[in-house]
Scaffold this motif. Structure first.
Motif, PDB file in Angstrom:
ATOM      1  N   MET A 182       0.831  -1.207   0.000  1.00  0.00           N
ATOM      2  CA  MET A 182       0.000   0.000   0.000  1.00  0.00           C
ATOM      3  C   MET A 182       0.869   1.261   0.000  1.00  0.00           C
ATOM      4  O   MET A 182       0.599   2.206  -0.737  1.00  0.00           O
ATOM      5  CB  MET A 182      -0.918   0.013   1.223  1.00  0.00           C
ATOM      6  CG  MET A 182      -1.647   1.326   1.456  1.00  0.00           C
ATOM      7  SD  MET A 182      -2.560   1.354   3.025  1.00  0.00           S
ATOM      8  CE  MET A 182      -1.208   1.421   4.210  1.00  0.00           C
ATOM      9  N   THR A 183       1.917   1.282   0.826  1.00  0.00           N
ATOM     10  CA  THR A 183       2.761   2.487   0.884  1.00  0.00           C
ATOM     11  C   THR A 183       3.441   2.743  -0.458  1.00  0.00           C
ATOM     12  O   THR A 183       3.668   3.895  -0.830  1.00  0.00           O
ATOM     13  CB  THR A 183       3.834   2.378   1.989  1.00  0.00           C
ATOM     14  OG1 THR A 183       4.811   1.388   1.643  1.00  0.00           O
ATOM     15  CG2 THR A 183       3.214   2.041   3.330  1.00  0.00           C
ATOM     16  N   VAL A 184       3.753   1.664  -1.172  1.00  0.00           N
ATOM     17  CA  VAL A 184       4.390   1.812  -2.487  1.00  0.00           C
ATOM     18  C   VAL A 184       3.370   2.302  -3.513  1.00  0.00           C
ATOM     19  O   VAL A 184       3.603   3.278  -4.232  1.00  0.00           O
ATOM     20  CB  VAL A 184       5.018   0.479  -2.944  1.00  0.00           C
ATOM     21  CG1 VAL A 184       5.566   0.611  -4.362  1.00  0.00           C
ATOM     22  CG2 VAL A 184       6.123   0.041  -1.988  1.00  0.00           C
ATOM     23  N   LEU A 185       2.222   1.615  -3.592  1.00  0.00           N
ATOM     24  CA  LEU A 185       1.232   1.929  -4.620  1.00  0.00           C
ATOM     25  C   LEU A 185       0.582   3.294  -4.404  1.00  0.00           C
ATOM     26  O   LEU A 185       0.075   3.902  -5.343  1.00  0.00           O
ATOM     27  CB  LEU A 185       0.156   0.844  -4.667  1.00  0.00           C
ATOM     28  CG  LEU A 185       0.651  -0.564  -5.020  1.00  0.00           C
ATOM     29  CD1 LEU A 185      -0.510  -1.524  -5.128  1.00  0.00           C
ATOM     30  CD2 LEU A 185       1.457  -0.561  -6.320  1.00  0.00           C
ATOM     31  N   ALA A 186       0.601   3.801  -3.170  1.00  0.00           N
ATOM     32  CA  ALA A 186       0.080   5.137  -2.882  1.00  0.00           C
ATOM     33  C   ALA A 186       1.149   6.211  -3.073  1.00  0.00           C
ATOM     34  O   ALA A 186       0.895   7.384  -2.820  1.00  0.00           O
ATOM     35  CB  ALA A 186      -0.458   5.191  -1.460  1.00  0.00           C
ATOM     36  N   ASN A 187       2.319   5.800  -3.538  1.00  0.00           N
ATOM     37  CA  ASN A 187       3.458   6.697  -3.761  1.00  0.00           C
ATOM     38  C   ASN A 187       3.812   7.487  -2.508  1.00  0.00           C
ATOM     39  O   ASN A 187       3.943   8.713  -2.525  1.00  0.00           O
ATOM     40  CB  ASN A 187       3.198   7.661  -4.922  1.00  0.00           C
ATOM     41  CG  ASN A 187       4.495   8.324  -5.402  1.00  0.00           C
ATOM     42  OD1 ASN A 187       5.593   7.935  -4.995  1.00  0.00           O
ATOM     43  ND2 ASN A 187       4.371   9.328  -6.262  1.00  0.00           N
ATOM     44  N   CYS A 188       3.979   6.758  -1.412  1.00  0.00           N
ATOM     45  CA  CYS A 188       4.416   7.382  -0.159  1.00  0.00           C
ATOM     46  C   CYS A 188       5.935   7.347  -0.081  1.00  0.00           C
ATOM     47  O   CYS A 188       6.547   6.308  -0.316  1.00  0.00           O
ATOM     48  CB  CYS A 188       3.802   6.660   1.034  1.00  0.00           C
ATOM     49  SG  CYS A 188       2.005   6.815   1.091  1.00  0.00           S
ATOM     50  N   ALA A 189       6.509   8.485   0.263  1.00  0.00           N
ATOM     51  CA  ALA A 189       7.969   8.614   0.233  1.00  0.00           C
ATOM     52  C   ALA A 189       8.650   7.695   1.239  1.00  0.00           C
ATOM     53  O   ALA A 189       9.834   7.389   1.093  1.00  0.00           O
ATOM     54  CB  ALA A 189       8.373  10.067   0.476  1.00  0.00           C
ATOM     55  N   CYS A 190       7.923   7.254   2.263  1.00  0.00           N
ATOM     56  CA  CYS A 190       8.542   6.350   3.235  1.00  0.00           C
ATOM     57  C   CYS A 190       8.887   5.005   2.614  1.00  0.00           C
ATOM     58  O   CYS A 190       9.622   4.218   3.205  1.00  0.00           O
ATOM     59  CB  CYS A 190       7.649   6.164   4.454  1.00  0.00           C
ATOM     60  SG  CYS A 190       6.090   5.329   4.106  1.00  0.00           S
ATOM     61  N   SER A 191       8.358   4.716   1.416  1.00  0.00           N
ATOM     62  CA  SER A 191       8.688   3.455   0.732  1.00  0.00           C
ATOM     63  C   SER A 191       9.922   3.599  -0.159  1.00  0.00           C
ATOM     64  O   SER A 191      10.385   2.615  -0.734  1.00  0.00           O
ATOM     65  CB  SER A 191       7.503   2.986  -0.117  1.00  0.00           C
ATOM     66  OG  SER A 191       7.269   3.862  -1.214  1.00  0.00           O
ATOM     67  N   TYR A 192      10.455   4.818  -0.290  1.00  0.00           N
ATOM     68  CA  TYR A 192      11.651   5.031  -1.111  1.00  0.00           C
ATOM     69  C   TYR A 192      12.892   4.570  -0.354  1.00  0.00           C
ATOM     70  O   TYR A 192      12.932   4.605   0.880  1.00  0.00           O
ATOM     71  CB  TYR A 192      11.837   6.506  -1.460  1.00  0.00           C
ATOM     72  CG  TYR A 192      10.706   7.158  -2.229  1.00  0.00           C
ATOM     73  CD1 TYR A 192       9.652   6.432  -2.766  1.00  0.00           C
ATOM     74  CD2 TYR A 192      10.699   8.535  -2.417  1.00  0.00           C
ATOM     75  CE1 TYR A 192       8.640   7.037  -3.470  1.00  0.00           C
ATOM     76  CE2 TYR A 192       9.674   9.173  -3.123  1.00  0.00           C
ATOM     77  CZ  TYR A 192       8.645   8.414  -3.645  1.00  0.00           C
ATOM     78  OH  TYR A 192       7.634   9.028  -4.328  1.00  0.00           O
ATOM     79  N   LYS A 193      13.902   4.211  -1.098  1.00  0.00           N
ATOM     80  CA  LYS A 193      15.146   3.784  -0.456  1.00  0.00           C
ATOM     81  C   LYS A 193      15.783   4.944   0.297  1.00  0.00           C
ATOM     82  O   LYS A 193      16.231   4.787   1.437  1.00  0.00           O
ATOM     83  CB  LYS A 193      16.123   3.244  -1.510  1.00  0.00           C
ATOM     84  CG  LYS A 193      17.368   2.616  -0.905  1.00  0.00           C
ATOM     85  CD  LYS A 193      18.230   1.965  -1.970  1.00  0.00           C
ATOM     86  CE  LYS A 193      19.444   1.300  -1.341  1.00  0.00           C
ATOM     87  NZ  LYS A 193      20.312   0.659  -2.358  1.00  0.00           N
ATOM     88  N   ASN A 194      15.836   6.105  -0.328  1.00  0.00           N
ATOM     89  CA  ASN A 194      16.379   7.297   0.323  1.00  0.00           C
ATOM     90  C   ASN A 194      15.476   8.480  -0.010  1.00  0.00           C
ATOM     91  O   ASN A 194      15.615   9.104  -1.056  1.00  0.00           O
ATOM     92  CB  ASN A 194      17.805   7.596  -0.167  1.00  0.00           C
ATOM     93  CG  ASN A 194      18.792   6.527   0.204  1.00  0.00           C
ATOM     94  OD1 ASN A 194      19.006   6.249   1.383  1.00  0.00           O
ATOM     95  ND2 ASN A 194      19.387   5.883  -0.789  1.00  0.00           N
ATOM     96  N   ALA A 195      14.551   8.780   0.876  1.00  0.00           N
ATOM     97  CA  ALA A 195      13.618   9.880   0.616  1.00  0.00           C
ATOM     98  C   ALA A 195      14.229  11.200   1.062  1.00  0.00           C
ATOM     99  O   ALA A 195      14.587  11.373   2.218  1.00  0.00           O
ATOM    100  CB  ALA A 195      12.303   9.643   1.353  1.00  0.00           C
ATOM    101  N   ASP A 196      14.383  12.098   0.115  1.00  0.00           N
ATOM    102  CA  ASP A 196      14.812  13.460   0.419  1.00  0.00           C
ATOM    103  C   ASP A 196      14.422  14.330  -0.767  1.00  0.00           C
ATOM    104  O   ASP A 196      13.757  13.862  -1.694  1.00  0.00           O
ATOM    105  CB  ASP A 196      16.328  13.532   0.705  1.00  0.00           C
ATOM    106  CG  ASP A 196      17.182  12.938  -0.412  1.00  0.00           C
ATOM    107  OD1 ASP A 196      16.708  12.898  -1.574  1.00  0.00           O
ATOM    108  OD2 ASP A 196      18.314  12.522  -0.143  1.00  0.00           O
ATOM    109  N   ILE A 197      14.827  15.594  -0.750  1.00  0.00           N
ATOM    110  CA  ILE A 197      14.424  16.491  -1.832  1.00  0.00           C
ATOM    111  C   ILE A 197      14.959  15.999  -3.176  1.00  0.00           C
ATOM    112  O   ILE A 197      14.288  16.087  -4.205  1.00  0.00           O
ATOM    113  CB  ILE A 197      14.926  17.933  -1.569  1.00  0.00           C
ATOM    114  CG1 ILE A 197      14.355  18.454  -0.239  1.00  0.00           C
ATOM    115  CG2 ILE A 197      14.518  18.858  -2.707  1.00  0.00           C
ATOM    116  CD1 ILE A 197      12.865  18.635  -0.215  1.00  0.00           C
ATOM    117  N   ALA A 198      16.176  15.455  -3.165  1.00  0.00           N
ATOM    118  CA  ALA A 198      16.775  14.975  -4.415  1.00  0.00           C
ATOM    119  C   ALA A 198      16.091  13.707  -4.916  1.00  0.00           C
ATOM    120  O   ALA A 198      16.167  13.380  -6.102  1.00  0.00           O
ATOM    121  CB  ALA A 198      18.270  14.726  -4.211  1.00  0.00           C
ATOM    122  N   ASN A 199      15.443  12.971  -4.016  1.00  0.00           N
ATOM    123  CA  ASN A 199      14.732  11.740  -4.394  1.00  0.00           C
ATOM    124  C   ASN A 199      13.269  11.859  -3.964  1.00  0.00           C
ATOM    125  O   ASN A 199      12.765  11.077  -3.168  1.00  0.00           O
ATOM    126  CB  ASN A 199      15.375  10.533  -3.707  1.00  0.00           C
ATOM    127  CG  ASN A 199      16.830  10.380  -4.062  1.00  0.00           C
ATOM    128  OD1 ASN A 199      17.172  10.007  -5.166  1.00  0.00           O
ATOM    129  ND2 ASN A 199      17.711  10.688  -3.113  1.00  0.00           N
TER     130      ASN A 199
END
Length: 595
Positions: free
Chosen positions: A80-97
């Motif tokens: 769900m976190t991935v399909l809802a495009n939640c940044a907590c599912s990213y490997k490195n969430a920051d402004i650059a990513n």
């Protein structure tokens, strides 16, 4: 550095995620992204709650062990976190990513067999058990963040004098995993509507009664700790046993808060009480501690030793407000104070208590925000009515109307937070979604962007000096202020108001008419300001529509950026990129749409 730690509740793994879970997670993600864009070192936490009698029974029904059952359902919540495009599912969430949706989806596909590779922003309360058997071993305790933390937390409460052994007689709701007093039973059921059963058990108790005056003093001093305001009044009235107006004055009925049963005998699927073979730790004591256990070595940075500019915030559904506003603060204070100190403080007047607990406030969250529930076309959502909303189906439906997947997710995210004030109940319908998206994103923002950029290419040879107008500066300022109060709806409205004003400017000044008269300098000034407005709108859309906002920013040769960095583009010459892509495709409204 100032930090912002924001959490969803951890979701109970007795069923797959529904629209309520998606709504909470997306709202939290939007706030998380906003605080990142505002200059905070932000972190979002979510995850799954995996202990308790319901899970034990569900696993038995499926003929698998509890760990296997949890692995399956927890995987759905991570998905769900991935399909809802939640940044907590990213490997490195920051402004650059800031928009790593495709990478996150690819990673999900590649890691289907290893649900424990989900990253530190997703906590499972089974962490500390063997990944396959669910057994708790010395090795598994070393590898997992949670189970050992809970055991250590329990031992702190015991050592500080807040846990004792006794006998519980009362009502228990398996569905809620909660005990209820006689006065709370309505028509033979729990306040939530769950079935209850009478229990007589030998178990351990937590001295919740010692915290009534302290919690009243705390909430009277920190009136914005529980939000929105009507939930604050509800919690304070509950703790005091009085009307809110009386509770505000420090009045209360003694013994409203009774000691809480914090262990269960004979529960196989729970964290064992230390040195007690037949007792398991109460699931809410287990679950609530996830907010700190999940941080691991970063607990000092984001919670325990945060500075005065930093914030810890919980986003929860209104049905679990009591657990977060009554039990959780009491547990936390009990972990850093002794019972003798609490008893001494309780001898004071409520007006004098707050100053005594001030040195311990950093152990508490700063904000607890309760949001509302969804109905479906005006009806309560339930399996029996057959009207449960599956967000994955809704996103597929949006795709069928003309939006590709990534943009369809943006559209879905936008509607959920545009459809109602955050904190209120709201009604979901496909027709409302289509009309809202077409009116706001397609007609207002999309149309403004397309025709302004088109005129800039035509009249200015794709070059413009950006002018950030006072309207744009004010919109960003007000939007950020609204986000700080968790007023997501009005934060969105600031972007829309700016877009409406910009569209009015185009209609009033009619640059195409000025071009016929050769007034290129005047056109340049008008378009410079309009382009600055569009950049500002794209900036404000970043938390809600990360993909769509990135497409607008790309036209200006820009990447995702903090709000302040967008404002710093004032006076900068920019080469606009040519693009034939429709930024916001219109959703083609079916004649016989299922409302």
């Amino acid at each position: 550095m100032k930090t912002y730690y924001i959490t969803t509740p951890i979701y109970y793994v007795n069923d797959k995620p529904h629209i309520g879970h998606w709504y909470t997670t997306i709202a939290t993600d939007i706030l998380y992204r906003n605080f990142m864009l505002s200059g905070f070192d932000a972190r979002m936490q979510t995850g799954t709650d995996e202990h308790g009698q319901k899970i034990q029974k569900s696993a038995e029904k499926k003929g698998i062990n509890e760990m296997q059952f949890c692995n399956e359902v927890s995987g759905e919540f991570y998905k769900m976190t991935v399909l809802a495009n939640c940044a907590c599912s990213y490997k490195n969430a920051d402004i650059a990513n800031f928009n790593e949706f495709e990478n996150a989806k690819n990673a999900l596909s590649n890691n289907k067999e290893d649900l424990f590779s989900q990253g530190e922003n997703f906590i499972r309360t089974s962490e500390g058990r063997d990944k396959n058997t669910g057994e708790i071993t010395e090795q598994s305790l070393k590898e997992g963040r949670h189970v050992k933390f809970v055991i250590d937390f329990w031992n702190k409460l015991l050592e500080n004098g807040f846990i004792y052994k006794g006998k519980y007689e009362g009502w228990y709701a398996v569905r809620d995993e909660a005990f209820y007093g006689e006065s709370e039973i309505v028509n033979g059921k729990a306040p939530s509507g769950a079935e209850v059963e009478w229990r007589v058990e030998e178990c351990y108790f937590f001295k919740l009664s010692a915290f009534q005056k302290i919690l009243i003093a705390l909430l009277n001093a920190k009136k914005d700790m529980v939000m929105p305001h009507e939930k604050y009044t509800e919690v304070l009235a509950f703790i005091s046993g009085m009307r809110f107006t009386d509770a505000q004055k420090g009045e209360f009925k003694p013994d409203v808060l009774i000691d809480l049963c914090v262990s269960r005998p004979g529960l196989k699927w729970g964290i064992p009480v230390p040195n007690e073979e037949n007792q398991s730790i109460y699931v809410w004591l287990d679950a609530l501690t996830n907010y700190i256990s999940a941080l691991g070595e970063k607990a000092d940075k984001y919670w325990l030793n945060r500075n005065n500019e930093s914030v810890v915030s919980h986003i929860v559904g209104k049905d679990i407000l009591r657990f977060h506003c009554v039990y959780w603060p009491a547990f936390l204070l009990a972990s850093v104070m002794k019972i003798d100190e609490i008893n001494s403080i309780n001898n004071l007047e409520i007006s004098d208590i707050y100053n005594k607990i001030k040195p311990y406030l950093k152990i508490l969250p700063d904000k607890i925000y309760a949001h509302g529930w969804w109905t479906n076309n005006g009806e309560k959502i339930s399996k029996s009515l057959g009207n449960v909303i599956n967000p994955e189906d809704e996103i597929s439906y949006i795709e069928s109307l003309g939006a590709q997947n990534t943009l369809a997710v943006d559209y879905f995210r936008y509607f959920l937070l545009r459809a109602m004030p955050f904190g209120n109940d709201g009604d979901y319908s496909r027709s409302k979604l289509v009309l809202t998206v077409n009116a706001d994103l397609v007609n207002t923002i999309g149309n403004l962007t397309q025709r302004t950029v088109s005129m800039a290419h035509k009249y200015l040879n794709s070059e413009a000096v950006i002018k950030i107008s006072e309207n744009a500066r004010e919109a960003i300022k007000k939007s950020v202020d609204n986000y700080s109060k968790y007023d997501i709806l009005n934060a969105i409205e600031e972007a829309l108001m700016l877009a409406r004003l910009a569209n009015e400017t185009i209609d009033k000044t009619a640059p195409w008419k000025l071009a016929k008269d050769g007034k290129i300098e005047e056109i340049s000034q008008i378009l410079s300001s309009l382009l600055g407005d569009i950049l500002s709108i794209a900036s404000l859309l970043q938390p809600i529509c990360p993909f769509a906002s990135s497409k607008i920013l790309q036209i200006f040769n820009q990447k995702h950026a903090k709000y302040g960095d967008i404002l710093n583009l004032d006076g900068v010459k920019i080469n606009l990129l040519q693009s034939d892509e429709i930024l916001f495709p219109r959703l083609v409204f079916e004649e016989n749409i299922k409302k």
